[in-house]
Design a protein around this motif. Structure first.
Motif: not given
Lengths: 119, 405
Positions: A56-65
Protein backbone atom coordinates in the motif's frame (compact mmCIF):
# COMPACT_ATOMS: atom_id res chain seq x y z
CA UNK A 1 -3.53 -28.95 -6.59
CA UNK A 2 -3.15 -32.60 -5.81
CA UNK A 3 -5.98 -34.66 -7.25
CA UNK A 4 -7.53 -37.58 -5.43
CA UNK A 5 -5.69 -37.10 -2.15
CA UNK A 6 -6.54 -35.24 1.02
CA UNK A 7 -3.29 -33.31 1.22
CA UNK A 8 -4.31 -31.47 4.37
CA UNK A 9 -4.96 -34.66 6.27
CA UNK A 10 -1.74 -36.23 5.02
CA UNK A 11 0.32 -33.16 5.88
CA UNK A 12 -0.21 -33.97 9.56
CA UNK A 13 1.11 -37.53 9.29
CA UNK A 14 2.89 -38.68 12.41
CA UNK A 15 6.54 -39.73 12.21
CA UNK A 16 7.11 -43.37 13.13
CA UNK A 17 8.85 -43.67 16.49
CA UNK A 18 7.34 -43.14 19.93
CA UNK A 19 7.25 -39.48 20.85
CA UNK A 20 9.10 -38.55 24.06
CA UNK A 21 6.92 -37.24 26.88
CA UNK A 22 8.56 -34.10 28.20
CA UNK A 23 6.14 -33.43 31.06
CA UNK A 24 4.45 -35.58 33.69
CA UNK A 25 1.05 -34.33 32.57
CA UNK A 26 0.48 -35.19 28.87
CA UNK A 27 -1.83 -32.21 28.46
CA UNK A 28 1.15 -29.92 29.00
CA UNK A 29 2.91 -31.49 26.02
CA UNK A 30 -0.22 -30.91 23.94
CA UNK A 31 -0.45 -27.30 25.10
CA UNK A 32 3.09 -26.70 23.94
CA UNK A 33 2.23 -28.05 20.48
CA UNK A 34 -0.85 -25.86 20.29
CA UNK A 35 0.76 -22.71 21.64
CA UNK A 36 3.80 -22.94 19.41
CA UNK A 37 1.70 -23.49 16.32
CA UNK A 38 -0.41 -20.46 17.25
CA UNK A 39 2.74 -18.46 17.74
CA UNK A 40 3.88 -19.44 14.26
CA UNK A 41 0.55 -18.50 12.76
CA UNK A 42 0.53 -15.10 14.42
CA UNK A 43 4.05 -14.54 13.15
CA UNK A 44 2.93 -15.39 9.61
CA UNK A 45 -0.06 -13.08 9.97
CA UNK A 46 2.16 -10.23 11.12
CA UNK A 47 4.39 -10.85 8.13
CA UNK A 48 1.39 -10.79 5.85
CA UNK A 49 0.18 -7.56 7.39
CA UNK A 50 3.60 -6.11 6.80
CA UNK A 51 3.38 -7.17 3.16
CA UNK A 52 0.04 -5.40 2.79
CA UNK A 53 1.37 -2.27 4.45
CA UNK A 54 4.41 -2.17 2.23
CA UNK A 55 2.42 -2.74 -0.94
CA UNK A 56 0.00 0.00 0.00
CA UNK A 57 2.76 2.37 0.93
CA UNK A 58 4.54 1.69 -2.34
CA UNK A 59 1.67 2.82 -4.52
CA UNK A 60 -1.80 1.55 -3.77
CA UNK A 61 -4.70 2.42 -1.60
CA UNK A 62 -7.21 0.43 0.35
CA UNK A 63 -10.55 1.58 1.81
CA UNK A 64 -11.48 0.21 5.23
CA UNK A 65 -15.15 -0.02 4.19
CA UNK A 66 -14.17 -2.19 1.24
CA UNK A 67 -12.49 -4.57 3.66
CA UNK A 68 -15.61 -4.59 5.86
CA UNK A 69 -17.93 -5.23 2.90
CA UNK A 70 -15.83 -7.78 1.14
CA UNK A 71 -17.65 -11.01 0.19
CA UNK A 72 -15.61 -13.69 -1.54
CA UNK A 73 -16.92 -15.30 -4.71
CA UNK A 74 -17.40 -19.06 -4.87
CA UNK A 75 -13.86 -19.90 -5.92
CA UNK A 76 -12.32 -17.51 -3.40
CA UNK A 77 -14.60 -18.87 -0.70
CA UNK A 78 -13.37 -22.36 -1.47
CA UNK A 79 -9.75 -21.26 -1.32
CA UNK A 80 -10.33 -19.58 2.01
CA UNK A 81 -12.17 -22.57 3.40
CA UNK A 82 -9.31 -24.81 2.47
CA UNK A 83 -6.83 -22.40 3.99
CA UNK A 84 -8.84 -22.40 7.22
CA UNK A 85 -8.97 -26.18 7.27
CA UNK A 86 -5.23 -26.38 6.72
CA UNK A 87 -4.76 -23.86 9.52
CA UNK A 88 -6.82 -25.93 11.93
CA UNK A 89 -4.95 -29.07 10.94
CA UNK A 90 -1.69 -27.31 11.74
CA UNK A 91 -2.60 -26.08 15.17
CA UNK A 92 -4.33 -29.32 16.18
CA UNK A 93 -1.50 -31.57 15.00
CA UNK A 94 -0.39 -32.61 18.48
CA UNK A 95 -3.82 -33.91 19.42
CA UNK A 96 -4.38 -35.58 16.06
CA UNK A 97 -1.06 -37.37 16.20
CA UNK A 98 -1.73 -38.52 19.76
CA UNK A 99 -4.83 -40.27 18.46
CA UNK A 100 -2.74 -41.86 15.71
CA UNK A 101 -0.20 -42.95 18.27
CA UNK A 102 -2.93 -44.63 20.32
CA UNK A 103 -4.13 -46.40 17.20
CA UNK A 104 -0.66 -47.55 16.18
CA UNK A 105 1.60 -47.56 19.23
CA UNK A 106 5.37 -47.77 18.74
CA UNK A 107 7.82 -49.42 21.12
CA UNK A 108 9.83 -47.07 23.34
CA UNK A 109 12.60 -45.33 21.41
CA UNK A 110 15.08 -46.76 23.95
CA UNK A 111 14.31 -50.26 22.65
CA UNK A 112 15.25 -49.17 19.15
CA UNK A 113 18.34 -47.34 20.36
CA UNK A 114 19.52 -50.49 22.13
CA UNK A 115 18.66 -52.78 19.21
CA UNK A 116 20.68 -50.68 16.78
CA UNK A 117 23.56 -50.42 19.21
CA UNK A 118 24.16 -54.18 19.23
CA UNK A 119 26.69 -55.21 16.55
CA UNK B 1 21.08 -4.82 9.09
CA UNK B 2 22.33 -7.11 11.84
CA UNK B 3 24.79 -9.51 10.26
CA UNK B 4 23.90 -12.56 12.32
CA UNK B 5 20.19 -12.54 11.47
CA UNK B 6 19.16 -15.39 9.21
CA UNK B 7 18.07 -14.31 5.73
CA UNK B 8 14.45 -14.45 4.61
CA UNK B 9 13.26 -17.81 3.35
CA UNK B 10 12.74 -16.24 -0.06
CA UNK B 11 16.53 -15.85 -0.35
CA UNK B 12 16.73 -19.57 -1.08
CA UNK B 13 17.47 -20.32 -4.73
CA UNK B 14 14.32 -21.36 -6.58
CA UNK B 15 15.73 -24.21 -8.63
CA UNK B 16 13.14 -25.83 -10.89
CA UNK B 17 12.32 -28.77 -8.57
CA UNK B 18 12.00 -26.66 -5.43
CA UNK B 19 8.38 -26.66 -4.25
CA UNK B 20 6.78 -23.24 -4.63
CA UNK B 21 5.85 -21.60 -1.37
CA UNK B 22 3.01 -19.17 -0.78
CA UNK B 23 3.52 -15.96 1.16
CA UNK B 24 2.38 -17.58 4.40
CA UNK B 25 4.28 -20.84 3.86
CA UNK B 26 7.47 -18.84 3.48
CA UNK B 27 6.46 -16.78 6.53
CA UNK B 28 6.06 -19.96 8.61
CA UNK B 29 9.56 -21.07 7.65
CA UNK B 30 10.81 -17.61 8.56
CA UNK B 31 9.27 -18.03 12.00
CA UNK B 32 10.86 -21.45 12.49
CA UNK B 33 14.27 -20.28 11.27
CA UNK B 34 14.32 -17.51 13.85
CA UNK B 35 12.73 -19.73 16.47
CA UNK B 36 15.34 -22.48 16.04
CA UNK B 37 18.15 -20.00 16.44
CA UNK B 38 16.51 -18.59 19.53
CA UNK B 39 16.01 -22.03 21.07
CA UNK B 40 19.58 -23.17 20.38
CA UNK B 41 21.20 -19.84 21.19
CA UNK B 42 19.30 -17.66 23.63
CA UNK B 43 17.54 -20.50 25.42
CA UNK B 44 20.12 -23.22 24.82
CA UNK B 45 22.54 -22.01 27.43
CA UNK B 46 19.85 -22.44 30.05
CA UNK B 47 20.55 -26.16 29.93
CA UNK B 48 24.06 -25.71 31.29
CA UNK B 49 22.72 -23.28 33.89
CA UNK B 50 20.07 -25.74 35.01
CA UNK B 51 22.66 -28.49 35.18
CA UNK B 52 25.09 -26.45 37.25
CA UNK B 53 22.44 -25.02 39.56
CA UNK B 54 20.15 -27.97 40.11
CA UNK B 55 20.92 -31.23 38.41
CA UNK B 56 24.58 -31.67 39.33
CA UNK B 57 24.14 -30.69 43.02
CA UNK B 58 21.16 -33.05 43.29
CA UNK B 59 23.16 -35.87 41.70
CA UNK B 60 26.07 -35.30 44.08
CA UNK B 61 23.73 -35.23 47.06
CA UNK B 62 22.12 -38.48 46.02
CA UNK B 63 25.17 -40.44 44.84
CA UNK B 64 28.06 -38.84 46.66
CA UNK B 65 30.00 -38.47 43.40
CA UNK B 66 29.90 -36.79 39.97
CA UNK B 67 28.16 -38.38 36.98
CA UNK B 68 30.41 -40.84 35.18
CA UNK B 69 28.43 -41.23 31.96
CA UNK B 70 26.29 -38.97 29.76
CA UNK B 71 23.28 -41.22 30.46
CA UNK B 72 23.42 -40.28 34.14
CA UNK B 73 23.28 -36.60 33.17
CA UNK B 74 20.37 -37.27 30.83
CA UNK B 75 18.36 -39.00 33.55
CA UNK B 76 18.80 -35.99 35.81
CA UNK B 77 18.19 -33.38 33.12
CA UNK B 78 15.02 -35.13 31.94
CA UNK B 79 13.55 -34.38 35.36
CA UNK B 80 14.59 -30.73 35.23
CA UNK B 81 11.76 -28.29 34.39
CA UNK B 82 13.87 -26.08 32.16
CA UNK B 83 15.30 -28.90 30.11
CA UNK B 84 11.82 -30.36 29.72
CA UNK B 85 10.55 -27.06 28.40
CA UNK B 86 13.52 -26.56 26.11
CA UNK B 87 13.17 -30.07 24.73
CA UNK B 88 9.45 -29.60 24.13
CA UNK B 89 10.14 -26.39 22.20
CA UNK B 90 12.84 -28.03 20.10
CA UNK B 91 10.82 -31.15 19.36
CA UNK B 92 7.72 -29.15 18.43
CA UNK B 93 9.76 -26.93 16.16
CA UNK B 94 10.92 -29.99 14.25
CA UNK B 95 7.39 -31.37 14.03
CA UNK B 96 6.08 -28.01 12.79
CA UNK B 97 8.86 -27.84 10.23
CA UNK B 98 7.74 -31.23 8.90
CA UNK B 99 4.08 -30.31 8.79
CA UNK B 100 4.65 -26.92 7.17
CA UNK B 101 6.90 -28.50 4.55
CA UNK B 102 4.44 -31.29 3.90
CA UNK B 103 1.55 -28.87 3.45
CA UNK B 104 3.55 -26.99 0.83
CA UNK B 105 4.68 -30.17 -0.92
CA UNK B 106 1.48 -32.21 -0.79
CA UNK B 107 -0.79 -29.46 -2.12
CA UNK B 108 1.38 -29.29 -5.28
CA UNK B 109 2.43 -32.94 -5.46
CA UNK B 110 0.88 -33.54 -8.87
CA UNK B 111 3.05 -30.83 -10.40
CA UNK B 112 6.19 -31.92 -8.53
CA UNK B 113 5.78 -35.57 -9.46
CA UNK B 114 5.14 -34.71 -13.11
CA UNK B 115 8.14 -32.44 -13.25
CA UNK B 116 10.40 -35.02 -11.62
CA UNK B 117 9.24 -37.69 -14.08
CA UNK B 118 9.92 -35.38 -16.99
CA UNK B 119 13.42 -34.50 -15.84
CA UNK B 120 14.30 -38.08 -14.99
CA UNK B 121 12.99 -39.56 -18.25
CA UNK B 122 15.02 -37.11 -20.29
CA UNK B 123 18.20 -36.82 -18.25
CA UNK B 124 19.02 -40.51 -17.82
CA UNK B 125 20.56 -39.54 -14.47
CA UNK B 126 18.32 -41.79 -12.34
CA UNK B 127 18.70 -45.55 -11.96
CA UNK B 128 16.27 -47.23 -9.58
CA UNK B 129 16.39 -50.84 -8.44
CA UNK B 130 13.17 -52.21 -6.96
CA UNK B 131 15.18 -55.10 -5.54
CA UNK B 132 16.84 -52.85 -2.97
CA UNK B 133 15.39 -53.56 0.46
CA UNK B 134 15.22 -50.67 2.90
CA UNK B 135 17.57 -51.44 5.79
CA UNK B 136 16.06 -51.71 9.25
CA UNK B 137 17.97 -48.64 10.44
CA UNK B 138 15.96 -46.60 7.92
CA UNK B 139 12.56 -48.10 8.69
CA UNK B 140 12.46 -48.67 12.46
CA UNK B 141 11.71 -44.99 13.06
CA UNK B 142 11.24 -41.99 10.74
CA UNK B 143 14.57 -40.19 10.96
CA UNK B 144 14.43 -36.46 11.88
CA UNK B 145 10.72 -36.98 12.64
CA UNK B 146 10.08 -36.69 8.91
CA UNK B 147 6.94 -38.74 8.21
CA UNK B 148 8.00 -41.47 5.79
CA UNK B 149 11.67 -40.96 6.56
CA UNK B 150 13.71 -40.75 3.37
CA UNK B 151 12.03 -43.76 1.79
CA UNK B 152 8.27 -43.56 2.37
CA UNK B 153 5.81 -42.87 -0.43
CA UNK B 154 2.52 -41.01 -0.25
CA UNK B 155 1.68 -42.74 -3.51
CA UNK B 156 3.75 -44.94 -5.83
CA UNK B 157 6.55 -43.15 -7.61
CA UNK B 158 6.24 -39.87 -5.72
CA UNK B 159 8.83 -37.33 -4.49
CA UNK B 160 7.13 -36.15 -1.29
CA UNK B 161 9.86 -36.94 1.21
CA UNK B 162 12.66 -35.60 -1.01
CA UNK B 163 10.81 -32.38 -1.73
CA UNK B 164 9.86 -31.93 1.92
CA UNK B 165 13.44 -32.49 3.03
CA UNK B 166 14.66 -29.81 0.61
CA UNK B 167 11.94 -27.24 1.27
CA UNK B 168 12.43 -27.21 5.04
CA UNK B 169 16.16 -27.77 5.50
CA UNK B 170 16.62 -24.01 5.56
CA UNK B 171 14.44 -23.69 8.66
CA UNK B 172 16.08 -26.66 10.39
CA UNK B 173 19.59 -25.32 9.89
CA UNK B 174 18.69 -21.69 10.55
CA UNK B 175 19.74 -20.76 7.04
CA UNK B 176 23.32 -21.83 7.71
CA UNK B 177 23.71 -23.96 4.57
CA UNK B 178 23.24 -21.28 1.94
CA UNK B 179 20.90 -20.63 -0.94
CA UNK B 180 20.87 -24.24 -2.18
CA UNK B 181 21.30 -25.93 1.22
CA UNK B 182 24.59 -27.15 -0.22
CA UNK B 183 27.11 -25.50 2.09
CA UNK B 184 28.16 -28.92 3.42
CA UNK B 185 29.13 -30.24 -0.01
CA UNK B 186 30.81 -26.97 -0.85
CA UNK B 187 32.84 -27.28 2.35
CA UNK B 188 34.09 -30.69 1.27
CA UNK B 189 35.12 -29.34 -2.15
CA UNK B 190 36.89 -26.35 -0.62
CA UNK B 191 38.77 -28.65 1.73
CA UNK B 192 39.80 -31.06 -1.06
CA UNK B 193 40.97 -28.29 -3.37
CA UNK B 194 43.00 -26.69 -0.59
CA UNK B 195 44.57 -29.96 0.52
CA UNK B 196 45.22 -31.61 -2.82
CA UNK B 197 45.57 -28.80 -5.35
CA UNK B 198 45.46 -29.98 -8.94
CA UNK B 199 43.84 -33.31 -8.00
CA UNK B 200 41.44 -34.45 -10.67
CA UNK B 201 39.39 -37.40 -9.41
CA UNK B 202 37.82 -39.39 -12.24
CA UNK B 203 35.12 -41.30 -10.34
CA UNK B 204 33.49 -40.18 -7.11
CA UNK B 205 31.03 -42.19 -5.02
CA UNK B 206 28.70 -40.47 -2.54
CA UNK B 207 27.03 -42.97 -0.18
CA UNK B 208 23.72 -42.07 1.48
CA UNK B 209 23.19 -39.08 -0.80
CA UNK B 210 19.44 -38.49 -0.09
CA UNK B 211 18.53 -35.57 -2.36
CA UNK B 212 22.12 -34.93 -3.48
CA UNK B 213 22.46 -31.53 -1.86
CA UNK B 214 25.99 -32.50 -0.76
CA UNK B 215 26.91 -34.54 -3.87
CA UNK B 216 25.85 -31.93 -6.44
CA UNK B 217 28.37 -29.31 -5.24
CA UNK B 218 31.08 -31.98 -5.48
CA UNK B 219 30.02 -32.66 -9.08
CA UNK B 220 30.05 -28.91 -9.73
CA UNK B 221 33.45 -28.55 -8.08
CA UNK B 222 34.94 -31.37 -10.17
CA UNK B 223 33.13 -31.04 -13.51
CA UNK B 224 35.40 -33.61 -15.22
CA UNK B 225 34.54 -36.28 -12.65
CA UNK B 226 31.73 -38.83 -12.93
CA UNK B 227 29.84 -38.69 -9.64
CA UNK B 228 27.71 -41.64 -8.55
CA UNK B 229 25.31 -40.78 -5.74
CA UNK B 230 23.70 -43.79 -4.07
CA UNK B 231 20.94 -44.21 -1.54
CA UNK B 232 18.49 -46.97 -0.67
CA UNK B 233 15.50 -44.60 -0.82
CA UNK B 234 13.85 -44.21 -4.22
CA UNK B 235 11.66 -41.19 -3.35
CA UNK B 236 14.72 -39.18 -2.28
CA UNK B 237 16.65 -40.27 -5.39
CA UNK B 238 13.79 -39.34 -7.73
CA UNK B 239 13.73 -35.85 -6.31
CA UNK B 240 17.51 -35.58 -6.12
CA UNK B 241 18.10 -36.64 -9.73
CA UNK B 242 15.47 -34.22 -10.99
CA UNK B 243 16.88 -31.49 -8.76
CA UNK B 244 20.37 -32.00 -10.22
CA UNK B 245 19.02 -32.06 -13.78
CA UNK B 246 17.05 -28.88 -13.08
CA UNK B 247 20.25 -27.24 -11.88
CA UNK B 248 21.97 -28.29 -15.11
CA UNK B 249 24.44 -30.59 -13.35
CA UNK B 250 25.00 -33.50 -15.74
CA UNK B 251 28.08 -35.31 -14.39
CA UNK B 252 26.16 -37.02 -11.58
CA UNK B 253 23.99 -40.13 -11.57
CA UNK B 254 21.60 -41.12 -8.81
CA UNK B 255 21.57 -44.88 -8.26
CA UNK B 256 19.45 -46.89 -5.86
CA UNK B 257 21.94 -49.07 -4.01
CA UNK B 258 22.90 -50.05 -0.48
CA UNK B 259 26.34 -49.02 0.75
CA UNK B 260 26.61 -52.31 2.63
CA UNK B 261 26.81 -54.16 -0.69
CA UNK B 262 28.68 -52.31 -3.42
CA UNK B 263 29.26 -55.51 -5.42
CA UNK B 264 28.03 -53.76 -8.57
CA UNK B 265 31.31 -51.80 -8.46
CA UNK B 266 34.70 -53.42 -9.06
CA UNK B 267 37.60 -53.20 -6.62
CA UNK B 268 39.56 -49.94 -6.96
CA UNK B 269 36.77 -48.34 -9.01
CA UNK B 270 36.55 -44.91 -7.38
CA UNK B 271 39.07 -42.13 -6.75
CA UNK B 272 36.99 -40.73 -3.93
CA UNK B 273 34.35 -42.21 -1.62
CA UNK B 274 32.36 -39.64 0.34
CA UNK B 275 29.68 -39.65 3.05
CA UNK B 276 28.24 -36.46 4.53
CA UNK B 277 26.33 -36.55 7.80
CA UNK B 278 25.40 -40.14 7.09
CA UNK B 279 27.24 -42.44 9.49
CA UNK B 280 25.07 -41.52 12.48
CA UNK B 281 21.97 -42.71 10.63
CA UNK B 282 23.25 -46.32 10.36
CA UNK B 283 23.52 -49.11 12.92
CA UNK B 284 26.41 -50.76 14.72
CA UNK B 285 26.13 -53.75 12.37
CA UNK B 286 26.03 -51.78 9.11
CA UNK B 287 28.72 -49.18 9.83
CA UNK B 288 31.72 -51.56 9.54
CA UNK B 289 30.24 -53.20 6.43
CA UNK B 290 29.92 -49.85 4.69
CA UNK B 291 33.45 -48.83 5.70
CA UNK B 292 34.83 -52.14 4.37
CA UNK B 293 32.99 -51.76 1.07
CA UNK B 294 34.15 -48.16 0.77
CA UNK B 295 37.74 -49.32 1.24
CA UNK B 296 37.36 -52.06 -1.35
CA UNK B 297 35.96 -49.87 -4.13
CA UNK B 298 38.51 -47.13 -3.44
CA UNK B 299 41.51 -46.88 -5.76
CA UNK B 300 45.00 -46.87 -4.26
CA UNK B 301 45.88 -43.23 -3.81
CA UNK B 302 42.19 -42.39 -3.44
CA UNK B 303 40.38 -40.45 -0.73
CA UNK B 304 37.74 -41.61 1.72
CA UNK B 305 36.09 -38.77 3.64
CA UNK B 306 33.27 -38.95 6.17
CA UNK B 307 31.77 -35.68 7.38
CA UNK B 308 30.33 -36.44 10.80
CA UNK B 309 29.93 -34.99 14.27
CA UNK B 310 32.93 -35.50 16.56
CA UNK B 311 33.23 -38.58 18.73
CA UNK B 312 32.43 -38.61 22.42
CA UNK B 313 36.01 -39.11 23.53
CA UNK B 314 37.44 -38.64 27.03
CA UNK B 315 38.39 -35.07 26.07
CA UNK B 316 34.76 -34.07 25.56
CA UNK B 317 32.97 -32.98 28.75
CA UNK B 318 30.15 -35.31 29.75
CA UNK B 319 27.66 -32.44 29.67
CA UNK B 320 28.55 -31.68 26.05
CA UNK B 321 28.17 -35.38 25.23
CA UNK B 322 24.72 -35.28 26.80
CA UNK B 323 23.74 -32.19 24.80
CA UNK B 324 24.99 -33.69 21.54
CA UNK B 325 23.00 -36.81 22.39
CA UNK B 326 19.67 -34.97 22.38
CA UNK B 327 18.83 -35.97 18.81
CA UNK B 328 19.18 -39.67 19.56
CA UNK B 329 16.33 -39.63 22.06
CA UNK B 330 14.24 -36.68 20.88
CA UNK B 331 14.68 -36.36 17.13
CA UNK B 332 14.39 -39.98 15.96
CA UNK B 333 18.09 -40.55 15.34
CA UNK B 334 18.47 -43.74 17.38
CA UNK B 335 22.04 -44.58 16.29
CA UNK B 336 23.31 -41.04 16.95
CA UNK B 337 24.45 -41.72 20.51
CA UNK B 338 26.11 -45.07 19.80
CA UNK B 339 27.82 -43.83 16.62
CA UNK B 340 29.47 -40.95 18.40
CA UNK B 341 30.78 -43.41 20.96
CA UNK B 342 32.39 -45.54 18.22
CA UNK B 343 36.17 -45.34 18.00
CA UNK B 344 36.34 -44.19 14.38
CA UNK B 345 40.11 -44.62 14.13
CA UNK B 346 39.72 -48.24 15.08
CA UNK B 347 36.67 -48.73 12.83
CA UNK B 348 38.52 -47.31 9.84
CA UNK B 349 41.56 -49.40 10.67
CA UNK B 350 39.41 -52.53 10.72
CA UNK B 351 38.07 -51.49 7.30
CA UNK B 352 41.62 -51.45 5.93
CA UNK B 353 43.08 -48.01 6.63
CA UNK B 354 46.13 -48.05 8.90
CA UNK B 355 45.88 -45.37 11.56
CA UNK B 356 48.93 -43.72 10.00
CA UNK B 357 46.89 -43.08 6.83
CA UNK B 358 44.02 -41.46 8.69
CA UNK B 359 43.35 -37.86 9.53
CA UNK B 360 40.64 -35.85 11.15
CA UNK B 361 39.77 -32.33 10.08
CA UNK B 362 37.18 -29.59 10.57
CA UNK B 363 35.26 -28.50 7.50
CA UNK B 364 33.23 -25.32 7.53
CA UNK B 365 30.10 -24.82 5.46
CA UNK B 366 30.63 -22.44 2.55
CA UNK B 367 27.80 -19.99 1.97
CA UNK B 368 27.46 -16.71 0.14
CA UNK B 369 28.13 -14.07 2.82
CA UNK B 370 26.43 -11.37 0.76
CA UNK B 371 23.09 -13.13 1.31
CA UNK B 372 23.72 -15.44 4.24
CA UNK B 373 25.29 -14.52 7.55
CA UNK B 374 28.37 -16.25 8.92
CA UNK B 375 27.72 -19.75 10.22
CA UNK B 376 27.09 -20.06 13.92
CA UNK B 377 30.00 -21.53 15.79
CA UNK B 378 31.59 -21.84 19.19
CA UNK B 379 29.26 -21.29 22.08
CA UNK B 380 26.20 -20.86 19.90
CA UNK B 381 26.68 -24.17 18.12
CA UNK B 382 23.46 -26.13 17.68
CA UNK B 383 25.00 -29.50 18.43
CA UNK B 384 23.06 -31.52 15.92
CA UNK B 385 23.01 -29.08 13.05
CA UNK B 386 25.98 -26.75 13.19
CA UNK B 387 27.57 -25.70 9.95
CA UNK B 388 31.06 -26.64 11.11
CA UNK B 389 31.76 -30.33 10.98
CA UNK B 390 34.35 -32.79 11.84
CA UNK B 391 35.50 -35.09 9.02
CA UNK B 392 37.24 -38.44 9.22
CA UNK B 393 39.45 -39.10 6.24
CA UNK B 394 42.11 -41.38 4.86
CA UNK B 395 44.13 -41.58 1.67
CA UNK B 396 44.36 -45.20 0.57
CA UNK B 397 48.05 -45.92 0.04
CA UNK B 398 49.23 -46.36 -3.54
CA UNK B 399 50.52 -49.85 -4.24
CA UNK B 400 54.28 -50.29 -4.16
CA UNK B 401 54.64 -50.90 -7.91
CA UNK B 402 52.47 -47.86 -8.71
CA UNK B 403 54.48 -45.70 -6.38
CA UNK B 404 57.66 -46.88 -8.10
CA UNK B 405 56.26 -46.33 -11.58
Amino acid sequence: MTEGRDWIERSGARAKGRRPAFFDEPAVDRLYSLTLALASELSATRERLDTVERLLEAGGSLRREDVEAYAPDRATGHERGEATRAYIARIMRGFQQEVEAMEHPDPPIMDVVEALTRP
Amino acid sequence: MTSDLPPAYTALMRHPMMPRTSHDEAARFNFLTHFNRYVSGTLGRGNQLAYDARVLPAFRAEHGRDPQHRDEIREGMNRDPFHRTWSALKRNSMEMRQMNGRQAVLRQLDALDAQARQYNEHSGQLELDSGIVQPEYQTCVDIHCQPGGYHGEERPGDVTVGANYDVGLFATTGGALGALNDGGGQAVVAWAKANRPGWSPGRILDIGCTIGHNAVPIAQGYPDAEVTAIDTAAPSLRYGAARAAGLGVRNIRFVQANGEDLSRFADDHFDWVQTTMFLHELSAASLPRILREAYRVLKPGGLMLHVEQPQYGPDMPLFEQFMRDWDAFNNNEPFWSAMHGVNMEQAMEEAGFDQAEQFSVGVRAVVDPSIFPPSPDGASEDYGRAAIWNAYGAWKPARAQEMAA
